[in-house]
Write an enzyme that holds these catalytic residues in place. Structure first.
Site, PDB file in Angstrom:
ATOM      1  N   ARG A 279      23.928 -16.714   8.821  1.00 59.79           N
ATOM      2  CA  ARG A 279      25.072 -17.493   8.351  1.00 59.79           C
ATOM      3  C   ARG A 279      24.782 -18.028   6.958  1.00 59.79           C
ATOM      4  NH1 ARG A 279      24.632 -23.216   9.043  1.00 59.79           N
ATOM      5  NH2 ARG A 279      22.763 -23.847  10.218  1.00 59.79           N
TER       6      ARG A 279
ATOM      7  N   ARG B  63      13.404  -7.903   2.915  1.00 56.71           N
ATOM      8  CA  ARG B  63      14.333  -7.707   1.801  1.00 56.71           C
ATOM      9  C   ARG B  63      14.833  -9.053   1.314  1.00 56.71           C
ATOM     10  NH1 ARG B  63      18.957  -4.169   4.499  1.00 56.71           N
ATOM     11  NH2 ARG B  63      17.069  -3.087   5.197  1.00 56.71           N
TER      12      ARG B  63
ATOM     13  N   HIS C 227       0.848  -1.199   0.000  1.00 57.27           N
ATOM     14  CA  HIS C 227       0.000   0.000   0.000  1.00 57.27           C
ATOM     15  C   HIS C 227       0.877   1.240   0.000  1.00 57.27           C
ATOM     16  CE1 HIS C 227      -4.196  -1.499   0.651  1.00 57.27           C
ATOM     17  NE2 HIS C 227      -3.494  -2.610   0.818  1.00 57.27           N
TER      18      HIS C 227
ATOM     19  N   ALA D 107      11.545 -19.782  11.939  1.00 55.00           N
ATOM     20  CA  ALA D 107      10.149 -19.609  12.323  1.00 55.00           C
ATOM     21  C   ALA D 107       9.909 -18.191  12.841  1.00 55.00           C
ATOM     22  CB  ALA D 107       9.784 -20.623  13.401  1.00 55.00           C
TER      23      ALA D 107
END
Length: 223
Positions: free
Chosen positions: A220, A203, A151, A197
């Site tokens: 890592r 990104r 949005h 989780a």
């Protein structure tokens, strides 16, 4: 014999015990029959489609599936996106999935494509906008959220008018996502990524990386 049939349908190997027969009837045979009747009702060639109970399809003619696809019960599958929903062979979408290809009469989304042998756990929410591509051999836990649009604020700073941008989301082959992972618009996960989780991925993540946290960060690399 049963294990061989399952291997041909799903591409997976299982050891079948005598006590598994009742489970297979309820989880396999009945959904297989339901899928066959659904396909025949739409003049489609049977393709080993397994359907759970109480699934709502929107524009099912835009659903394109390979062999051995399984969709869990109580799911909402809106196939109205321009490119529809394309599910490769052996794809599993577990119970109570919610896939939206269009919000009312707003612009149609692009499409959803899921590669062969990928698994999406229960309670997945996939809001299409830009194209969403999930590669082959991907394993995703329960509670996945994908938001393939963002949005945009108006001049007065409001976000409620519905103006959006759409980039899309891509998950590479052989990725593993834990429970309750959220992927925002524009994210691309490279091949072989592991996402912990509860992560909120804002990104893109490079191939063969382990990422976790809110927002998710690479912790890592893996081979």
């Amino acid at each position: 014999m049963i294990a061989g049939l399952i291997r041909r349908l799903t591409g997976r190997d299982y050891v079948i015990a005598s006590g598994d027969i009742g489970y297979l009837l309820s989880k396999g045979a009945i959904p297989f029959l339901r899928g066959a009747l659904w396909s025949m009702g739409r003049l489609r060639a049977p393709r080993s489609l397994l359907l759970g109970p109480h699934i709502q399809f929107i524009q099912p003619a835009r659903l394109f599936n390979g062999q051995g696809v399984s969709i869990g019960g109580f799911s909402y599958i809106d196939c109205s996106a321009d490119g529809g929903i394309v599910l490769g062979s052996g794809v599993t979408i577990r119970e109570r999935a919610w896939i939206q290809g269009r919000s009312g009469l707003n612009a149609r989304a692009a499409r959803l494509k899921v590669g062969d042998r990928s698994y999406i756990g229960p309670n997945a929410v996939i809001g299409l906008g830009g194209p969403v591509t999930i590669g082959e051999g991907v394993q995703i836990g329960a509670g996945l959220t994908i938001t393939a649009e963002a949005h945009e604020g108006d001049a007065d700073g409001s976000f409620v008018t519905g103006h959006v941008s759409r980039t899309g989301v891509t998950i590479g082959d052989n990725c593993w996502l834990g429970n309750n992972v959220s992927l925002l618009d524009g994210v691309e996960l490279g091949e072989g990524c592991i996402i912990g989780a509860g992560a909120v991925v804002t990104r893109s993540v490079q191939s063969y990386s382990v990422a976790a946290g809110v927002p998710a960060r690479i912790i890592r690399k893996i081979r």
